[in-house]
Design a protein around this motif. Structure first.
Motif, PDB file in Angstrom:
ATOM      1  N   LEU A 273       2.100  52.220  22.478  1.00 45.09           N
ATOM      2  CA  LEU A 273       1.671  53.448  23.152  1.00 45.09           C
ATOM      3  C   LEU A 273       2.754  54.518  23.036  1.00 45.09           C
ATOM      4  CD1 LEU A 273       0.161  51.724  26.301  1.00 45.09           C
ATOM      5  CD2 LEU A 273      -1.148  52.950  24.541  1.00 45.09           C
ATOM      6  N   GLY A 274       3.322  54.642  21.856  1.00 49.26           N
ATOM      7  CA  GLY A 274       4.380  55.614  21.602  1.00 49.26           C
ATOM      8  C   GLY A 274       5.710  54.980  21.290  1.00 49.26           C
ATOM      9  N   GLU A 275       5.885  53.708  21.641  1.00 45.53           N
ATOM     10  CA  GLU A 275       7.123  53.012  21.302  1.00 45.53           C
ATOM     11  C   GLU A 275       7.287  52.955  19.783  1.00 45.53           C
ATOM     12  OE1 GLU A 275       5.425  51.631  25.141  1.00 45.53           O
ATOM     13  OE2 GLU A 275       4.638  51.662  23.093  1.00 45.53           O
ATOM     14  N   HIS A 276       8.537  53.046  19.339  1.00 47.70           N
ATOM     15  CA  HIS A 276       8.865  53.020  17.904  1.00 47.70           C
ATOM     16  C   HIS A 276       8.176  54.166  17.149  1.00 47.70           C
ATOM     17  CE1 HIS A 276      10.421  49.027  18.834  1.00 47.70           C
ATOM     18  NE2 HIS A 276       9.249  48.752  19.375  1.00 47.70           N
ATOM     19  N   GLY A 277       7.770  55.204  17.872  1.00 46.07           N
ATOM     20  CA  GLY A 277       7.118  56.357  17.256  1.00 46.07           C
ATOM     21  C   GLY A 277       5.684  56.109  16.830  1.00 46.07           C
ATOM     22  N   LEU A 278       5.085  54.996  17.259  1.00 44.57           N
ATOM     23  CA  LEU A 278       3.767  54.603  16.776  1.00 44.57           C
ATOM     24  C   LEU A 278       2.750  54.547  17.914  1.00 44.57           C
ATOM     25  CD1 LEU A 278       4.873  51.683  14.426  1.00 44.57           C
ATOM     26  CD2 LEU A 278       4.284  54.023  13.746  1.00 44.57           C
ATOM     27  N   MET A 279       1.507  54.812  17.574  1.00 40.95           N
ATOM     28  CA  MET A 279       0.391  54.691  18.506  1.00 40.95           C
ATOM     29  C   MET A 279      -0.677  53.851  17.819  1.00 40.95           C
ATOM     30  SD  MET A 279      -0.903  55.687  21.553  1.00 40.95           S
ATOM     31  CE  MET A 279       0.078  57.125  22.010  1.00 40.95           C
ATOM     32  N   GLY A 280      -0.882  52.636  18.319  1.00 35.49           N
ATOM     33  CA  GLY A 280      -1.852  51.732  17.718  1.00 35.49           C
ATOM     34  C   GLY A 280      -1.243  50.367  17.526  1.00 35.49           C
ATOM     35  N   LYS A 281      -1.966  49.486  16.833  1.00 39.13           N
ATOM     36  CA  LYS A 281      -1.425  48.158  16.567  1.00 39.13           C
ATOM     37  C   LYS A 281      -1.179  47.933  15.079  1.00 39.13           C
ATOM     38  CE  LYS A 281      -6.046  46.014  16.900  1.00 39.13           C
ATOM     39  NZ  LYS A 281      -6.796  46.947  17.753  1.00 39.13           N
ATOM     40  N   MET A 282      -1.667  48.820  14.233  1.00 33.36           N
ATOM     41  CA  MET A 282      -1.370  48.790  12.810  1.00 33.36           C
ATOM     42  C   MET A 282      -1.218  50.223  12.332  1.00 33.36           C
ATOM     43  SD  MET A 282      -3.834  45.702  11.425  1.00 33.36           S
ATOM     44  CE  MET A 282      -3.031  45.671   9.809  1.00 33.36           C
ATOM     45  N   VAL A 283      -0.859  50.380  11.065  1.00 34.46           N
ATOM     46  CA  VAL A 283      -0.609  51.712  10.510  1.00 34.46           C
ATOM     47  C   VAL A 283      -1.548  51.926   9.328  1.00 34.46           C
ATOM     48  CG1 VAL A 283       1.069  53.249   9.429  1.00 34.46           C
ATOM     49  CG2 VAL A 283       1.801  51.660  11.225  1.00 34.46           C
ATOM     50  N   ARG A 284      -2.310  52.985   9.369  1.00 33.24           N
ATOM     51  CA  ARG A 284      -3.144  53.346   8.227  1.00 33.24           C
ATOM     52  C   ARG A 284      -2.607  54.623   7.609  1.00 33.24           C
ATOM     53  NH1 ARG A 284      -8.520  54.436  11.867  1.00 33.24           N
ATOM     54  NH2 ARG A 284      -7.740  56.183  13.094  1.00 33.24           N
ATOM     55  N   ARG A 285      -2.976  54.858   6.373  1.00 36.57           N
ATOM     56  CA  ARG A 285      -2.411  55.992   5.632  1.00 36.57           C
ATOM     57  C   ARG A 285      -2.749  57.314   6.309  1.00 36.57           C
ATOM     58  NH1 ARG A 285      -3.586  55.766  -0.468  1.00 36.57           N
ATOM     59  NH2 ARG A 285      -1.561  54.697  -0.544  1.00 36.57           N
ATOM     60  N   ALA A 286      -3.981  57.480   6.704  1.00 38.26           N
ATOM     61  CA  ALA A 286      -4.412  58.671   7.431  1.00 38.26           C
ATOM     62  C   ALA A 286      -5.656  58.285   8.202  1.00 38.26           C
ATOM     63  CB  ALA A 286      -4.714  59.839   6.482  1.00 38.26           C
ATOM     64  N   PRO A 287      -5.933  58.949   9.334  1.00 37.66           N
ATOM     65  CA  PRO A 287      -7.128  58.606  10.089  1.00 37.66           C
ATOM     66  C   PRO A 287      -8.379  58.640   9.213  1.00 37.66           C
ATOM     67  CG  PRO A 287      -5.741  60.065  11.367  1.00 37.66           C
ATOM     68  CD  PRO A 287      -5.130  59.984   9.988  1.00 37.66           C
ATOM     69  N   GLY A 288      -9.123  57.560   9.266  1.00 35.64           N
ATOM     70  CA  GLY A 288     -10.370  57.495   8.517  1.00 35.64           C
ATOM     71  C   GLY A 288     -10.234  56.867   7.142  1.00 35.64           C
ATOM     72  N   GLU A 289      -8.986  56.760   6.606  1.00 33.84           N
ATOM     73  CA  GLU A 289      -8.808  56.165   5.289  1.00 33.84           C
ATOM     74  C   GLU A 289      -8.845  54.646   5.377  1.00 33.84           C
ATOM     75  OE1 GLU A 289      -5.726  57.356   2.735  1.00 33.84           O
ATOM     76  OE2 GLU A 289      -5.989  59.502   3.062  1.00 33.84           O
ATOM     77  N   ALA A 290      -9.508  54.019   4.442  1.00 33.24           N
ATOM     78  CA  ALA A 290      -9.673  52.567   4.451  1.00 33.24           C
ATOM     79  C   ALA A 290      -8.488  51.880   3.791  1.00 33.24           C
ATOM     80  CB  ALA A 290     -10.971  52.191   3.754  1.00 33.24           C
ATOM     81  N   THR A 291      -7.275  52.123   4.327  1.00 33.79           N
ATOM     82  CA  THR A 291      -6.057  51.523   3.792  1.00 33.79           C
ATOM     83  C   THR A 291      -5.167  51.094   4.946  1.00 33.79           C
ATOM     84  OG1 THR A 291      -4.991  53.711   3.678  1.00 33.79           O
ATOM     85  CG2 THR A 291      -6.053  52.901   1.673  1.00 33.79           C
ATOM     86  N   TRP A 292      -4.403  50.018   4.713  1.00 31.87           N
ATOM     87  CA  TRP A 292      -3.377  49.598   5.660  1.00 31.87           C
ATOM     88  C   TRP A 292      -2.014  49.740   5.011  1.00 31.87           C
ATOM     89  CZ3 TRP A 292      -4.979  50.010  10.149  1.00 31.87           C
ATOM     90  CH2 TRP A 292      -6.181  49.476  10.602  1.00 31.87           C
ATOM     91  N   MET A 293      -1.119  50.429   5.726  1.00 30.61           N
ATOM     92  CA  MET A 293       0.258  50.577   5.299  1.00 30.61           C
ATOM     93  C   MET A 293       1.121  49.524   5.999  1.00 30.61           C
ATOM     94  SD  MET A 293      -0.572  53.114   3.465  1.00 30.61           S
ATOM     95  CE  MET A 293       0.999  53.668   2.801  1.00 30.61           C
ATOM     96  N   ARG A 294       2.417  49.550   5.741  1.00 33.17           N
ATOM     97  CA  ARG A 294       3.330  48.612   6.399  1.00 33.17           C
ATOM     98  C   ARG A 294       3.167  48.730   7.913  1.00 33.17           C
ATOM     99  NH1 ARG A 294       8.478  48.154   8.656  1.00 33.17           N
ATOM    100  NH2 ARG A 294       9.551  46.207   8.080  1.00 33.17           N
ATOM    101  N   SER A 295       2.841  47.615   8.558  1.00 30.44           N
ATOM    102  CA  SER A 295       2.525  47.616   9.988  1.00 30.44           C
ATOM    103  C   SER A 295       3.415  46.624  10.717  1.00 30.44           C
ATOM    104  CB  SER A 295       1.053  47.260  10.204  1.00 30.44           C
ATOM    105  OG  SER A 295       0.200  48.199   9.582  1.00 30.44           O
ATOM    106  N   PRO A 296       4.562  47.052  11.205  1.00 33.21           N
ATOM    107  CA  PRO A 296       5.466  46.126  11.897  1.00 33.21           C
ATOM    108  C   PRO A 296       4.885  45.685  13.236  1.00 33.21           C
ATOM    109  CG  PRO A 296       6.286  48.379  12.053  1.00 33.21           C
ATOM    110  CD  PRO A 296       5.116  48.422  11.124  1.00 33.21           C
TER     111      PRO A 296
END
Length: 473
Positions: A273-296
Motif C-alpha cells: 500500500l505504498g511501501e517500497h514505492g509500490l501499490m499492488g502485489k505484482m508489477v505490470r508494465r502499464a495499467p491494462g497491459e497483459a505483461t508482468w514485470m519483475r515483482s518482488p
C-alpha cells in the motif's frame, strides 16, 4: 477454517496495527498466533491449492484447475465421515472447471463478488475536479455468471453475505462432526466498503475511489492523498470483514459448539500500500497491459496472519517458521487422520498444544514458475506474458532473500534489524545467500519443478553440484 484474502498481518489490531479488528483480537487472545507464518505459492488460486493438498502449486499446477489425481483434504475428511461444507465468494473455486469444490458434501459458490458491482462513478472532492484514480475499475473476467443486483447497503457486500450464509449452514450440520471452509475475497480490491468504515481511517474522506495500479504508484500519477485514500479504503474493508467474521464466530456460541470446535483463520498473501514505492502485489508494465514485470515479494506480501484455536489448548504466540503447506496436515491431524505421503507440509498441532515444535528452516514463496516469454494465468484469471524474471522470496528466521537467476538483482535483508526491508545487504553476505540458495535448490527439486525452470535459476549452484538435477526432466 476461515480464509480472508489479501490481509496485511501488520495492520491487524492484535498485532498492534491500526485496523479495528475486535473479533479477530478476541480469537487471537484464546488461540495460538503464528507470528512467522508465510505464503508458499502465490497468489489466490495457487494458495488454495497449497491449503487443500499440502503440496506447492508453484512448481506445476500454478493458477489452474485442481488436478484429478490430487487428493483434497475435503475428500479425505468426507471419506472419514465428516460432513464437509464450503461457503466461498472468492470467485475461482468452480470457474473454468477448476474443481476446487471437489470433495465437499455441500458447497455454496456465492455470486456477490461476480463481479457486477456497477463501475464506480467519478467523484468531486471539495474544490477539485472529477477524477478517478487508477483508470477504469475492472469488471473481473469471470465467465458465465449473472450480474448481482447493485449494492444498497452493507448487507449486500460480499463478506456479510458469505458469513451469514455460512452461519445459516452451520444450523444444519452442527450436530455432525464437520469441516467448514469459509472463504471471502475481501479485503481484495476493488475496495468499496461503506463510507462510514473508510471515514474511521480518513475523517475527511469525500467518496474517492482508488484502484491500485500494480506498480510504482508515483509513475502511475498517484498523489499522497490517493495513497491515503487507498489505505483508508483497504482498512475500512478489512474492518468490515472482521465484523462479519464475528457474526460467524458468534454462531458457534449460540449453537453450543464453541467449546468443541477448532478454528483456523488465515490469509493467502498481503498487499503493498505504498511501501517500497509500490501499490499492488505484482508489477505490470502499464495499467491494462497483459505483461508482468519483475515483482518482488516483500514481507508485506509474503508474511500473513495465521490463528489456530483448539479448545482446551493454552493461548500464546509462536515465532517458529510455518507456511501454507502446513495447513492441510494440521487439519488432518486435528481430525485424527494421517497426512498423505504426497504432502510437503508439517502439522502445526504440536505447537498449538504446547509440545516441542521446531518449525521450518526456511520458507520459499513464489508465483507459478515461469521464464520470460512464458504466458501464465496469475492474479485475475487472464493470460499474461512474463517479461522479466520473477524473484522468489526465501525467508529464514533471520533473513529474507529475493532472488531470481544469476545476473539479475539480488536483495537480502536482515530481518532482525531491518524488518521493513529498507537496506539491501546482499553484497556484504555472500555466505548467507549461498546457504539460502541451497535450501531453495532442494525446494525446487522436491517440488517437481522441471529442468526448464531449475537450470536457469540454479545455474550457480549447479556449478558446484553438477549432478544435482540428474533424473530431472
Amino acid at each position: 477454517m476461515i480464509v480472508s484474502d489479501t490481509v496485511r498481518t501488520d495492520l491487524l489490531g492484535y498485532n498492534g496495527g491500526p485496523v479495528k479488528t475486535p473479533n479477530l483480537d478476541r480469537l487471537a487472545a484464546r488461540s495460538m498466533v503464528f507470528d512467522r507464518y508465510y505464503a508458499s505459492s502465490f497468489p489466490t488460486v495457487p494458495a488454495r491449492y497449497d491449503y487443500l493438498t499440502g503440496k506447492p502449486a508453484f512448481a506445476g499446477v500454478g493458477w489452474g484447475a485442481l488436478p484429478r489425481e490430487d487428493v483434497s483434504i475435503a475428500s479425505s475428511l468426507s471419506e472419514a465421515g465428516y460432513t464437509t461444507l464450503g461457503v466461498v465468494d472468492t470467485p475461482f473455486y468452480q470457474v473454468n472447471g477448476y474443481s476446487y469444490d471437489r470433495g465437499f458434501n455441500y458447497f455454496y459458490d456465492m455470486k456477490s463478488q461476480l463481479l457486477g458491482t456497477p463501475q464506480y462513478s467519478s467523484y468531486t472532492a471539495p474544490g477539485k475536479t472529477k477524477r478517478q484514480v487508477g483508470g477504469k475499475l475492472p469488471q473481473w473476467p469471470i465467465t458465465g455468471k449473472v450480474q448481482p443486483d447493485p449494492r444498497t447497503g452493507e448487507m449486500d457486500c460480499p463478506a456479510p453475505l458469505t458469513m451469514v450464509q455460512a452461519a445459516e449452514c452451520l444450523e444444519q450440520i452442527y450436530e455432525d462432526k464437520f469441516f467448514a471452509l469459509v472463504d471471502t475475497w475481501d479485503p481484495h480490491e476493488p475496495w468499496d466498503p461503506p463510507d462510514f468504515y473508510t471515514r474511521r481511517y480518513l475523517p475527511d474522506y469525500a467518496g474517492e475511489r482508488v484502484h491500485p495500479p500494480y506498480g510504482d504508484y508515483r509513475k502511475a500519477g498517484m498523489t499522497t492523498r490517493d495513497v491515503q485514500v487507498a489505505r483508508a479504503l483497504y482498512c475500512g474493508e478489512l474492518e468490515l470483514v472482521d465484523r462479519w467474521i464475528g457474526h460467524l464466530l458468534n454462531q458457534l456460541t449460540y449453537l453450543g459448539i464453541e467449546d468443541k470446535t477448532a478454528i483456523i483463520f488465515v490469509s493467502d498473501h498481503g498487499f503493498l500500500l505504498g511501501e517500497h514505492g509500490l501499490m499492488g502485489k505484482m508489477v505490470r508494465r502499464a495499467p491494462g497491459e497483459a505483461t508482468w514485470m519483475r515483482s518482488p515479494l516483500y514481507e508485506e506480501i509474503v508474511k500473513v496472519p495465521l490463528i489456530v484455536h483448539v479448545p482446551g489448548a493454552a493461548p500464546g504466540r509462536n515465532s517458529k517458521l510455518a507456511c501454507a503447506l502446513d495447513i492441510a496436515p494440521t487439519i488432518l491431524d486435528l481430525a485424527g487422520l494421517s497426512r498423505g505421503s504426497q504432502m510437503h507440509g508439517n502439522s502445526l498441532l504440536p505447537a498449538v498444544l504446547g509440545k516441542p515444535f521446531e518449525g521450518r528452516s526456511h520458507v520459499m514463496t513464489a508465483m507459478p514458475l515461469a521464464n520470460p516469454g512464458d504466458k501464465v494465468e496469475v492474479v485475475d484469471d487472464l493470460m499474461r506474458t512474463v517479461v522479466e524474471w520473477q524473484p522468489v522470496t526465501i525467508t529464514s528466521s533471520d533473513w529474507s532473500l529475493l532472488y531470481s537467476v544469476p545476473g539479475e538483482p539480488v536483495e537480502l535483508y536482515d530481518l532482525r534489524v531491518d524488518p521493513k526491508q529498507a537496506t539491501n545487504v546482499a553484497e556484504k553476505h555472500p555466505d548467507v545467500i549461498a546457504s539460502l540458495l541451497e535450501g531453495y535448490a532442494k525446494d525446487l527439486l522436491r517440488s517437481g519443478a522441471g529442468k526448464k525452470f531449475c537450470e536457469p535459476r540454479l545455474k550457480s549452484y549447479l556449478e558446484t553440484n553438477p549432478g544435482f538435477l540428474d533424473g530431472v526432466k
